[in-house]
Design a protein around this motif. Sequence first.
Motif, PDB file in Angstrom:
ATOM      1  N   GLY A  63       5.164  -7.885  -1.480  1.00 56.12           N
ATOM      2  CA  GLY A  63       3.934  -7.378  -2.061  1.00 56.12           C
ATOM      3  C   GLY A  63       2.714  -8.145  -1.592  1.00 56.12           C
ATOM      4  N   LEU A  64       2.846  -9.475  -1.531  1.00 52.07           N
ATOM      5  CA  LEU A  64       1.730 -10.300  -1.047  1.00 52.07           C
ATOM      6  C   LEU A  64       1.417 -10.016   0.420  1.00 52.07           C
ATOM      7  CD1 LEU A  64       2.478 -13.786  -2.653  1.00 52.07           C
ATOM      8  CD2 LEU A  64       0.438 -12.391  -3.053  1.00 52.07           C
ATOM      9  N   MET A  65       2.449  -9.939   1.244  1.00 46.01           N
ATOM     10  CA  MET A  65       2.229  -9.680   2.667  1.00 46.01           C
ATOM     11  C   MET A  65       1.494  -8.361   2.873  1.00 46.01           C
ATOM     12  SD  MET A  65       5.937 -10.828   4.185  1.00 46.01           S
ATOM     13  CE  MET A  65       6.597 -12.473   3.889  1.00 46.01           C
ATOM     14  N   ARG A  66       1.984  -7.315   2.230  1.00 49.34           N
ATOM     15  CA  ARG A  66       1.348  -6.013   2.402  1.00 49.34           C
ATOM     16  C   ARG A  66      -0.057  -6.009   1.792  1.00 49.34           C
ATOM     17  NH1 ARG A  66       2.576  -0.577   3.739  1.00 49.34           N
ATOM     18  NH2 ARG A  66       4.001  -1.584   5.223  1.00 49.34           N
ATOM     19  N   LEU A 119       6.669  -0.307  -0.097  1.00 61.09           N
ATOM     20  CA  LEU A 119       5.853  -1.482   0.212  1.00 61.09           C
ATOM     21  C   LEU A 119       4.433  -1.323  -0.335  1.00 61.09           C
ATOM     22  CD1 LEU A 119       7.095  -2.160   3.848  1.00 61.09           C
ATOM     23  CD2 LEU A 119       7.491  -3.619   1.857  1.00 61.09           C
ATOM     24  N   ASP A 120       3.895  -0.151  -0.210  1.00 58.47           N
ATOM     25  CA  ASP A 120       2.553   0.066  -0.768  1.00 58.47           C
ATOM     26  C   ASP A 120       2.578  -0.036  -2.291  1.00 58.47           C
ATOM     27  OD1 ASP A 120       1.128   0.337   1.590  1.00 58.47           O
ATOM     28  OD2 ASP A 120       1.484   2.498   1.716  1.00 58.47           O
ATOM     29  N   GLY A 121       3.667   0.404  -2.908  1.00 60.29           N
ATOM     30  CA  GLY A 121       3.791   0.268  -4.360  1.00 60.29           C
ATOM     31  C   GLY A 121       3.867  -1.188  -4.788  1.00 60.29           C
ATOM     32  N   HIS A 160       0.963  -3.210  -7.028  1.00 59.99           N
ATOM     33  CA  HIS A 160       1.311  -3.914  -8.261  1.00 59.99           C
ATOM     34  C   HIS A 160       0.915  -5.383  -8.166  1.00 59.99           C
ATOM     35  CE1 HIS A 160       3.212  -4.093 -12.129  1.00 59.99           C
ATOM     36  NE2 HIS A 160       4.053  -5.053 -11.748  1.00 59.99           N
ATOM     37  N   VAL A 161       1.139  -5.998  -7.010  1.00 64.41           N
ATOM     38  CA  VAL A 161       0.735  -7.397  -6.811  1.00 64.41           C
ATOM     39  C   VAL A 161      -0.781  -7.522  -6.898  1.00 64.41           C
ATOM     40  CG1 VAL A 161       0.566  -9.214  -5.061  1.00 64.41           C
ATOM     41  CG2 VAL A 161       2.780  -8.163  -5.559  1.00 64.41           C
ATOM     42  N   GLU A 162      -1.501  -6.581  -6.316  1.00 67.67           N
ATOM     43  CA  GLU A 162      -2.961  -6.626  -6.379  1.00 67.67           C
ATOM     44  C   GLU A 162      -3.463  -6.579  -7.825  1.00 67.67           C
ATOM     45  OE1 GLU A 162      -3.552  -4.374  -2.065  1.00 67.67           O
ATOM     46  OE2 GLU A 162      -3.813  -3.279  -3.947  1.00 67.67           O
TER      47      GLU A 162
END
Length: 469
Positions: A30-33, A213-215, A219-221
């Motif tokens: 999540g952080l990478m994307r 990955l976008d999901g 969520h991380v954002e």
Amino acid sequence: MSGINEATVLPRVMIAAPSGRSGKTVVSLGLMRALRRCGLEVQPFKKGPDFIDPGWHAAAAGRTGRNLDRFFMPPDLLRHVLREASAGADVCVIEAAMGFYDGLDAQGSTSSAEIAKATGTPVILVLDVTRMTRTAGAVVMGMRDFDPDVRIAGVILNKVRGERQRSLVSEVIERMCGVPVVGAVSKDGCMGVPDRHLGLVTSAEAADRERMLDGMAAHVERCVDMDAVLSIARSASPVTGGAQGAPIALDGCRAVTRAAIGVMRDEAFSFYYPENLEALERAGAQLVFVDSMRDAMLPGNLDGLYIGGGFPEEFACRLAANADMRVSVRERIEGGMPVFAECGGLLYLGRTLTYRGRTHSMVGALGFDSVMCDAQRAHGYARGVATGAGWLSAGTVLIGHEHHHSTVVDLDPDSTFALSNERGRGVTGGCDGVCRKNVIAGYLHVNALASPDWAPSFVDAAARFHAAR
């Protein structure tokens, strides 16, 4: 390529956890994307010998995932790989493995903590706070104080059930430990990747990979202070030192082509260290990628064949159905073409592969059958010394790892082996690398950085075969 004594400013952070299954992989993805969606060039790394997670990292970040491993690399080489692979990147994200301090022994040899210390990388802990409040502070304090040379720079809470838990746990950690909580990830169905016996399914098999990955990123954002994460990454000290005479420089240099080596790469066979392929090219190989299930036969110009690991058992029906390819591989082997096969590649070259009660025909070039087992059969680092059988010169050392759920049965009693194992189980009785004609096929996944003679030896054998044709 960076100079050996130069100091390189390289923002970076390690995502670690007190134990496995804490959620560090999905948080890392999540952080990478998310960082990539901010317009940053993100270089991903994975601690340890792993093929599956780096594949997901590459999909998330848009750059080749690399491995950092203290069993394979001394500290100077670790820093060399970190610097060279990160050329052009704005930030590096290193995903740790297992528990942060866990290694081969009580001293934590080869642990993620060793990687963090050797590279001067600040650490963000992913802490699963399921059924936990104040105790989270004790865990973070212990992680912070266990090794004073490690810098625990932040915490991301995972599986948070609500605002009350988030507020209480954050207050305890920040007040008692002096470590900032930079995120609190709530439970969400998007924060997961399907898995199987060796870990996650491969990124190539996930049809809805981009949506997943976008999901995770979205969520991380919502749950993580991205500015705080970047601030921690930018606080990392410059990377100094490097590997004088490093066996592989990740700078794109290529040698004059001496032989064409096929690489069987598809959903069934996808376990390849990028450094291995680069090492073959630097030794003079032209790589030709082959699909074991869709191509009708091997290209006619091949002088060698590399079959990596993967999940041939999951695709056994399709491998068996492509009889023309199996015949093509067997005929090339009978003709003396050099072959190197690892784990899944080993199974493919045998007579049959049995999985979930069904037996499937394989290439039949080597005298054994293989059976998939419910229990893990081997997992760990491996070191083999060449016996002189096959195209590896006696005394050549191959270092890598084993990780499989299969076993070889009904092995021909007169089988010879290319490797005598000093570490690892091998195929049988401490021996690995079944040898026949010009084939070496075993359970060891070789790492070219740790085995600098492997690629030149393979390309030399292929060049000799080419010259003799």
